[in-house]
Design a protein around this motif. Structure first.
Motif, mmCIF file in Angstrom:
data_model
loop_
_atom_site.group_PDB
_atom_site.id
_atom_site.type_symbol
_atom_site.label_atom_id
_atom_site.label_comp_id
_atom_site.label_asym_id
_atom_site.label_seq_id
_atom_site.Cartn_x
_atom_site.Cartn_y
_atom_site.Cartn_z
ATOM 1 N N GLN A 42 0.872 -1.535 -0.261
ATOM 2 C CA GLN A 42 -0.081 -0.169 0.121
ATOM 3 C C GLN A 42 0.669 1.338 0.012
ATOM 4 O O GLN A 42 0.536 1.992 -1.033
ATOM 5 N N ASP A 60 1.818 1.522 -4.272
ATOM 6 C CA ASP A 60 0.078 1.816 -4.379
ATOM 7 C C ASP A 60 0.176 3.512 -4.491
ATOM 8 O O ASP A 60 -0.394 4.517 -5.056
ATOM 9 N N LEU A 94 -4.433 -2.220 -8.236
ATOM 10 C CA LEU A 94 -4.451 -1.624 -6.754
ATOM 11 C C LEU A 94 -4.173 -3.122 -6.734
ATOM 12 O O LEU A 94 -5.131 -4.062 -7.329
ATOM 13 N N ASP A 140 -4.317 -3.079 -0.968
ATOM 14 C CA ASP A 140 -4.705 -1.802 -0.520
ATOM 15 C C ASP A 140 -5.541 -1.939 0.228
ATOM 16 O O ASP A 140 -6.540 -0.706 0.345
ATOM 17 N N ILE A 142 -8.773 2.716 1.170
ATOM 18 C CA ILE A 142 -8.131 2.904 -0.401
ATOM 19 C C ILE A 142 -8.638 4.636 -0.666
ATOM 20 O O ILE A 142 -8.910 5.129 -1.724
#
Length: 646
Positions: free
Chosen positions: A454, A457, A485, A489, A495
Motif C-alpha cells: 500500500q 501504490d 490496486l 490496498d 483506499i
C-alpha cells in the motif's frame, strides 16, 4: 590341533547363539531404524559366540607371549589374563557402538554385559550344552519380563547420559564376577562350595536385574516428563529445542560427514482442512511424521509449525528419500489435494550455523511454490542473493518513497479506430542507488508478502495526481491514467478515502483516474467489503477495469458479479498467437459487447496483432508496438515519432 566339535563344546557354541540373538534383537529394537544394517552387523561382530572366540585368541596369544618371556606363568597372572581377555573387548565394542550407532556408553555396557552374563550364567549353572541352553532361555525370559517394557521407553541417548550410573552398576557387577572367577580358578573348591557359588551367581544376577528394573522405571518416568515438555503433542516429534540439541550432537560427533538440511512444506494443507475437516488434517500431519521417522529417524525430524517440518540426514541418498516421502504423501491424499514440497541445503563447511542452514533450505523450498511438476529444489547462492535483496527492499521502502527512488513510468493506451492516445497505464519502477534499476517483478511480490504494497501504490497514485496537475497548469492536454490496486490496498488502508483525498488535493477530475484490479483482488471477498468499495468508486465517477482477464480460474464468475467498465485482455493470448488464441480473443470481445463493456488488449507487439484486434472490434490496445513503459516526457516523444495523435 583342537577339534572343531570339541571347541564348540568348550565355548558352549549353540547356547551362546541364544545369547547372541538376544543381544542382536535388543540392539535392533532400541536403535534407529535407518541404522538397522549397521546395528545387525556390529551386533553380530560383538555377540557372544564370536566374542568368546576373540577372547580365546587373545588369551592364548598373551599366554604364549608371557610363556616365551617368563617360562612358567604364575597362576594369579594366568587368572588376570584370562579374565581381562574376556573384558578387554567390551570397551572396544562400546566405542564402536558410540561412533557408528550413536548408542551411549552406559546402555552399550549394560546390554553387552547382560548378553555375556546370560551366556556365562548358562555355562556355569547349566554345565552341559542342553542345560546351558535351558538356563539361557529362562534367564532371557526373566530379563525380558522384568526389563523389556522399561527399555522400550528408555531410547533417548540424552536420558541415558544423565543416568550413567547404570553403567557403573554394570561395572560393579563385573568386579563381583571377577572376584568369583578368581575364587573358582585359584581356590581348590569342594563340589558343595562350587554349587554355592553357582547359587550366588544366579541370585546376584537376578538381584542386579531387579535393581536395574527399578533404575529403568525411574528413567522412564523422567523420560515421560521430558517427552511431555520436549515433544510435539500431535506428532510426538522432538520440539525445536530438543531437535536442535540432537542436530548439534550429530554434527559434533561426525565433523567430516556432509549432512543435508531439508525444509518440508505441505502445500494446500489449508484447503485440505477446509474440505475434509481438522481431524483429517491432523491425521495427515501424523502420517507425515511417521513417514519421516521411518526415513530419517525420530531424533532428526521436527514439526516446526502447522504444515512445515525440518529434517537432517546424510546428504548421500537424500533425494531418493525425499521422493519416497513425496510419493507416500501423494498416495495418502487420494484426491490429489496435498503436495509435499522440499528445499535442501547441503552442508558446505564444518560447524555451519544450523539455523542458517535451515533458512537456506527454506529459501530453496520457496522456489517450488506454485510449480506443479517440481517438488524439490537444492539451495544455490543466487537464492541467497534474492533473499538479501528481499530484506533490503523491505527495510528501504520508506526511504525509497521519501527520496523518490520509486519512479512512475507510463505506457500508452491507444484507440484502435482513431489511432489517438486515449490513456496511460502508470507502472512503478525502483531506481535504487545501491542495487540499480529494479523491475516490478523484483519488488512488487516482496512488498505484497511483507504487507507493505500500500505504501508503493499510494505513492504512485500521488505522483499520478501531481503529474496531472503539473501538465494541466502548463496548458497541456491530459488523458486518463489507470493504475493497479492490490488486494492488500483494500485491507491495509482506506483506499477510497486516500484516492478521494488526493484527487481533491490536486484537483483531478474523477474521470481522469481509472482503477485496475485483477481477479485475485476479488477472490475470497466473503464479507463483500471490496465489492462495496468498487461500487463506491464507480458511483463517484472513477472507472474500474478488470485487469488480466482470462488468466484466472473464475474470470466469468467475477464478470457475472461485478459491473466493470473495461476488460483488459491478458497479454498471454497474443504472446502465443495461435488460431485457438484468436478464437478466444474474438469470443471475449463479442461477449463484452453484449455486456456493454469496453475491451482493451495488452501485449500488442506487431502489426498482425493490431490488424486482427481491429478486425474483431476491440476498442483499445496497449503494448510495445506503440511504446514500452517510459518516463512521461520520453513516452510522449516516442508517440509523436510514431505518429500517434495526442
Amino acid at each position: 590341533m583342537i577339534n572343531f566339535l570339541d571347541y564348540a563344546n568348550h565355548v558352549f557354541f549353540f547356547p551362546s547363539l541364544l545369547a547372541s540373538g538376544f543381544l542382536l534383537f535388543t540392539l535392533a529394537a532400541l536403535s534407529e531404524k535407518q541404522n538397522l544394517k549397521k546395528v545387525l552387523f556390529w551386533g553380530a561382530v560383538f555377540s557372544l559366540t564370536p566374542y568368546m572366540i576373540y577372547s580365546d585368541l587373545i588369551y592364548h596369544g598373551m599366554m604364549h607371549l608371557l610363556g616365551c618371556m617368563m617360562g612358567e606363568v604364575p597362576l594369579l597372572l594366568d587368572v588376570i589374563v584370562d579374565y581381562m581377555s574376556r573384558v578387554i573387548l567390551i570397551p572396544v565394542a562400546i566405542f564402536i557402538f558410540g561412533r557408528t550407532l550413536s548408542i551411549h556408553w552406559s546402555p552399550s555396557l549394560f546390554m553387552l554385559s547382560a548378553s555375556v552374563g546370560v551366556g556365562y550364567l548358562g555355562m556355569v549353572v547349566g554345565k552341559t550344552q542342553v542345560g546351558a541352553a535351558l538356563v539361557n532361555l529362562v534367564a532371557i525370559f526373566i530379563w525380558w519380563k522384568l526389563l523389556w517394557n522399561e527399555l522400550l521407553f528408555v531410547r533417548n541417548t540424552q536420558i541415558f547420559a544423565r543416568f550413567g550410573f547404570l553403567g557403573f552398576v554394570t561395572l560393579f557387577s563385573m568386579l563381583v564376577n571377577l572376584a568369583m572367577y578368581v575364587c573358582v580358578r585359584m581356590i581348590e573348591v569342594t563340589p558343595e562350595f562350587l554349587n554355592y557359588l553357582v547359587f550366588v551367581s544366579w541370585f546376584f544376577w537376578l538381584t542386579l536385574t531387579i535393581a536395574v528394573k527399578l533404575i529403568f522405571r525411574t528413567v522412564r518416568l523422567t523420560q515421560q516428563a521430558e517427552i511431555a515438555r520436549n515433544h510435539d503433542k500431535l506428532t510426538g516429534l522432538p520440539n525445536a529445542l530438543l531437535f536442535s540439541n540432537y542436530v548439534q550432537d550429530l554434527l559434533f560427533r561426525n565433523p567430516r560427514k556432509r549432512y543435508a538440511f531439508v525444509a518440508f512444506d505441505l502445500e494446500n494443507f489449508k484447503a485440505f482442512n477446509e474440505r475434509f475437516g481438522f481431524e483429517e488434517g491432523d491425521g495427515a500431519l501424523k502420517f507425515m511424521a511417521d513417514t519421516f521417522k521411518t526415513l530419517f529417524g525420530e531424533r532428526y525430524v521436527t514439526h516446526v509449525s502447522c504444515d512445515t517440518f525440518r529434517v537432517v540426514g546424510d546428504a548421500a541418498g537424500m533425494k531418493a528419500k525425499i521422493k519416497e516421502a513425496h510419493d507416500k504423501i501423494r498416495s495418502f491424499s487420494t484426491q490429489g489435494v496435498l503436495e509435499l514440497k522440499a528445499g535442501v541445503y547441503v552442508q558446505r563447511v564444518e560447524n555451519e550455523n544450523v539455523e542458517r542452514c535451515f533458512m537456506r533450505a527454506r529459501l530453496a523450498e520457496a522456489t517450488t511454490k506454485g510449480v506443479y511438476d517440481e517438488y524439490v529444489a537444492v539451495y544455490a547462492d543466487e537464492m541467497g542473493a534474492r533473499e538479501r535483496l528481499k530484506m533490503y527492499l523491505i527495510a528501504h521502502i520508506d526511504e525509497a518513497v521519501e527520496k523518490e527512488y520509486i519512479k512512475v513510468f507510463y505506457q500508452p493506451v491507444v484507440d484502435i479506430n482513431t489511432n489517438k492516445l486515449c490513456g496511460f497505464e502508470a507502472l512503478a519502477r525502483w531506481d535504487d542507488p545501491e542495487h540499480g534499476f529494479l523491475p516490478p517483478l523484483d519488488f512488487v511480490g516482496v512488498l505484497e508478502d511483507a504487507h507493505l504494497i500500500q505504501k508503493l501504490d499510494l505513492f504512485v497514485l500521488k505522483k499520478i495526481c501531481e503529474k496531472y496537475r503539473v501538465e494541466t497548469n502548463l496548458g497541456n492536454k491530459c488523458v486518463p491514467i489507470s493504475f493497479n490496486l492490490s488486494r492488500l490496498d483494500f485491507k491495509l488502508s482506506d483506499i477510497y478515502k486516500e484516492l478521494t483525498r488526493l484527487t481533491k488535493e490536486y484537483n483531478v477530475p474523477h474521470e481522469m483516474i481509472h482503477i485496475e484490479i485483477t481477479e485475485s483482488v476479488l477472490d475470497g471477498d466473503e464479507d463483500g467489503y471490496i465489492r462495496e468499495q468498487v461500487t463506491r468508486f464507480q458511483n463517484d465517477g472513477f472507472e474500474v477495469w478488470m485487469d488480466d482477464f482470462g488468466s484466472g480460474f473464475s474470470s466469468l464468475n467475477v464478470l457475472k458479479d461485478y459491473d466493470f467498465d473495461f476488460l483488459k485482455i491478458d497479454m498471454m493470448f497474443l504472446r502465443n498467437f495461435s488460431e485457438k488464441s484468436k478464437v478466444i480473443i474474438r469470443a471475449i470481445v463479442e461477449m463484452a459487447k453484449l455486456l456493454h463493456i469496453g475491451t482493451l488488449s495488452e501485449g500488442v507487439e506487431i502489426k498482425e496483432h493490431l490488424d486482427f484486434l481491429k478486425e474483431i472490434g476491440c476498442d483499445r490496445v496497449q503494448g510495445y508496438y506503440f511504446s514500452k513503459p517510459l518516463p512521461y516526457d520520453e513516452v510522449m516523444a516516442v508517440l509523436k515519432e510514431k505518429g500517434v495523435e495526442v
